[in-house]
Design a protein around this motif. Structure first.
Motif, PDB file in Angstrom:
ATOM      1  N   LEU A 186      99.304  34.895  36.673  1.00 40.91           N
ATOM      2  CA  LEU A 186     100.701  35.030  36.260  1.00 40.91           C
ATOM      3  C   LEU A 186     100.784  35.844  34.975  1.00 40.91           C
ATOM      4  N   SER A 187     101.807  36.679  34.889  1.00 38.67           N
ATOM      5  CA  SER A 187     102.084  37.374  33.629  1.00 38.67           C
ATOM      6  C   SER A 187     102.813  36.394  32.709  1.00 38.67           C
ATOM      7  N   GLN A 188     102.872  36.729  31.424  1.00 40.89           N
ATOM      8  CA  GLN A 188     103.651  35.893  30.507  1.00 40.89           C
ATOM      9  C   GLN A 188     105.100  35.826  30.984  1.00 40.89           C
ATOM     10  N   ARG A 189     105.614  36.956  31.456  1.00 45.74           N
ATOM     11  CA  ARG A 189     107.005  37.009  31.915  1.00 45.74           C
ATOM     12  C   ARG A 189     107.228  36.105  33.125  1.00 45.74           C
ATOM     13  N   SER A 190     106.322  36.145  34.117  1.00 43.93           N
ATOM     14  CA  SER A 190     106.539  35.325  35.312  1.00 43.93           C
ATOM     15  C   SER A 190     106.407  33.833  34.995  1.00 43.93           C
ATOM     16  N   LEU A 191     105.470  33.466  34.107  1.00 44.77           N
ATOM     17  CA  LEU A 191     105.378  32.065  33.696  1.00 44.77           C
ATOM     18  C   LEU A 191     106.649  31.654  32.960  1.00 44.77           C
ATOM     19  N   ALA A 192     107.127  32.508  32.080  1.00 36.99           N
ATOM     20  CA  ALA A 192     108.351  32.223  31.330  1.00 36.99           C
ATOM     21  C   ALA A 192     109.539  32.017  32.271  1.00 36.99           C
ATOM     22  N   GLU A 193     109.643  32.859  33.308  1.00 37.68           N
ATOM     23  CA  GLU A 193     110.752  32.728  34.268  1.00 37.68           C
ATOM     24  C   GLU A 193     110.679  31.393  34.992  1.00 37.68           C
ATOM     25  N   ARG A 194     109.483  30.980  35.403  1.00 39.38           N
ATOM     26  CA  ARG A 194     109.336  29.696  36.096  1.00 39.38           C
ATOM     27  C   ARG A 194     109.685  28.526  35.183  1.00 39.38           C
ATOM     28  N   LEU A 195     109.395  28.676  33.879  1.00 39.20           N
ATOM     29  CA  LEU A 195     109.676  27.610  32.910  1.00 39.20           C
ATOM     30  C   LEU A 195     111.100  27.682  32.365  1.00 39.20           C
ATOM     31  N   ARG A 196     111.780  28.783  32.665  1.00 40.20           N
ATOM     32  CA  ARG A 196     113.125  29.059  32.137  1.00 40.20           C
ATOM     33  C   ARG A 196     113.125  29.110  30.606  1.00 40.20           C
ATOM     34  N   VAL A 197     112.128  29.840  30.074  1.00 37.92           N
ATOM     35  CA  VAL A 197     112.050  30.111  28.639  1.00 37.92           C
ATOM     36  C   VAL A 197     111.863  31.620  28.470  1.00 37.92           C
ATOM     37  N   SER A 198     111.894  32.096  27.238  1.00 41.86           N
ATOM     38  CA  SER A 198     111.700  33.530  27.013  1.00 41.86           C
ATOM     39  C   SER A 198     110.213  33.893  27.097  1.00 41.86           C
ATOM     40  N   ARG A 199     109.937  35.160  27.392  1.00 35.64           N
ATOM     41  CA  ARG A 199     108.552  35.621  27.411  1.00 35.64           C
ATOM     42  C   ARG A 199     107.949  35.443  26.024  1.00 35.64           C
ATOM     43  N   GLY A 200     108.747  35.642  24.997  1.00 34.70           N
ATOM     44  CA  GLY A 200     108.274  35.471  23.617  1.00 34.70           C
ATOM     45  C   GLY A 200     107.811  34.048  23.336  1.00 34.70           C
ATOM     46  N   ALA A 201     108.463  33.067  23.955  1.00 41.12           N
ATOM     47  CA  ALA A 201     108.043  31.666  23.770  1.00 41.12           C
ATOM     48  C   ALA A 201     106.636  31.478  24.327  1.00 41.12           C
ATOM     49  N   VAL A 202     106.387  32.014  25.525  1.00 42.01           N
ATOM     50  CA  VAL A 202     105.049  31.906  26.128  1.00 42.01           C
ATOM     51  C   VAL A 202     104.023  32.619  25.247  1.00 42.01           C
ATOM     52  N   ALA A 203     104.375  33.806  24.759  1.00 40.70           N
ATOM     53  CA  ALA A 203     103.464  34.561  23.889  1.00 40.70           C
ATOM     54  C   ALA A 203     103.138  33.751  22.628  1.00 40.70           C
ATOM     55  N   ASN A 204     104.145  33.123  22.037  1.00 33.77           N
ATOM     56  CA  ASN A 204     103.918  32.301  20.839  1.00 33.77           C
ATOM     57  C   ASN A 204     103.013  31.110  21.133  1.00 33.77           C
ATOM     58  N   TRP A 205     103.237  30.441  22.291  1.00 34.40           N
ATOM     59  CA  TRP A 205     102.408  29.287  22.645  1.00 34.40           C
ATOM     60  C   TRP A 205     100.953  29.698  22.801  1.00 34.40           C
ATOM     61  N   GLU A 206     100.744  30.942  23.260  1.00 32.71           N
ATOM     62  CA  GLU A 206      99.379  31.405  23.522  1.00 32.71           C
ATOM     63  C   GLU A 206      98.661  31.907  22.278  1.00 32.71           C
ATOM     64  N   CYS A 207      99.383  32.169  21.201  1.00 35.73           N
ATOM     65  CA  CYS A 207      98.696  32.778  20.057  1.00 35.73           C
ATOM     66  C   CYS A 207      98.675  31.921  18.802  1.00 35.73           C
ATOM     67  N   THR A 208      99.411  30.819  18.774  1.00 32.39           N
ATOM     68  CA  THR A 208      99.396  30.018  17.552  1.00 32.39           C
ATOM     69  C   THR A 208      99.622  28.543  17.831  1.00 32.39           C
ATOM     70  N   SER A 209      98.875  27.706  17.129  1.00 30.35           N
ATOM     71  CA  SER A 209      99.070  26.257  17.249  1.00 30.35           C
ATOM     72  C   SER A 209     100.317  25.802  16.508  1.00 30.35           C
ATOM     73  N   ALA A 210     100.931  26.707  15.746  1.00 32.51           N
ATOM     74  CA  ALA A 210     102.143  26.358  14.998  1.00 32.51           C
ATOM     75  C   ALA A 210     103.359  26.273  15.914  1.00 32.51           C
ATOM     76  N   ALA A 211     103.261  26.872  17.115  1.00 36.59           N
ATOM     77  CA  ALA A 211     104.400  26.882  18.037  1.00 36.59           C
ATOM     78  C   ALA A 211     103.952  26.365  19.401  1.00 36.59           C
ATOM     79  N   LEU A 212     103.691  25.065  19.487  1.00 35.46           N
ATOM     80  CA  LEU A 212     103.240  24.503  20.755  1.00 35.46           C
ATOM     81  C   LEU A 212     104.440  24.129  21.625  1.00 35.46           C
ATOM     82  N   PRO A 213     104.265  24.185  22.961  1.00 37.80           N
ATOM     83  CA  PRO A 213     105.378  23.859  23.849  1.00 37.80           C
ATOM     84  C   PRO A 213     105.720  22.370  23.815  1.00 37.80           C
TER      85      PRO A 213
END
Length: 122
Positions: A21-48
């Motif tokens: 899955l791309s960040q965008r396709s995961l974001a669409e399935r979760l109904r969040v922004s692609r940026g939210a997925v990107a943040n979850w993947e790069c920092t522990s400061a922004a966990l889902p």
């Protein structure tokens, strides 16, 4: 470094990539922004939120325990009848699993007869 030693951001990324899955396709399935997925993947400061972490596990087919803690196997063997075929089934299964049991029962009592199946099952 073993898989249990990596943090949640890296486990989210690994699960997403393993599920092709791309960040965008995961974001669409979760109904969040692609940026939210990107943040979850790069920092522990922004966990889902917990419900998003549960949905990520369902969507990507990984064990929730592994995703949340790094313990146990990464793969989550699907229970009988839960292998989604197509986007609509993914959404249905992911949403259904987050509902409390009384709501699941209500939904099944509506869907089963529409599909020509008895409810409750014999």
């Amino acid at each position: 470094m073993g898989m249990g030693k990596i943090g949640i951001p890296a486990r989210i990324r690994s699960a997403r990539i393993q599920a092709a899955l791309s960040q965008r396709s995961l974001a669409e399935r979760l109904r969040v922004s692609r940026g939210a997925v990107a943040n979850w993947e790069c920092t522990s400061a922004a966990l889902p939120a917990m419900q998003h972490l549960q949905a990520i596990a369902v969507i990507t087919g990984v064990s929730f325990e592994w995703l949340a803690t790094g313990r146990g196997p990464m793969a989550s063997p699907p229970p009988d009848g839960s292998c989604a075929v197509g986007e609509d089934e993914w959404h249905l299964i992911a949403a259904f699993r987050t509902l409390p049991k009384p709501l699941r029962e209500q939904i099944l009592s509506v869907i089963a007869p529409l599909a020509g199946q008895p409810w409750p099952p014999p």
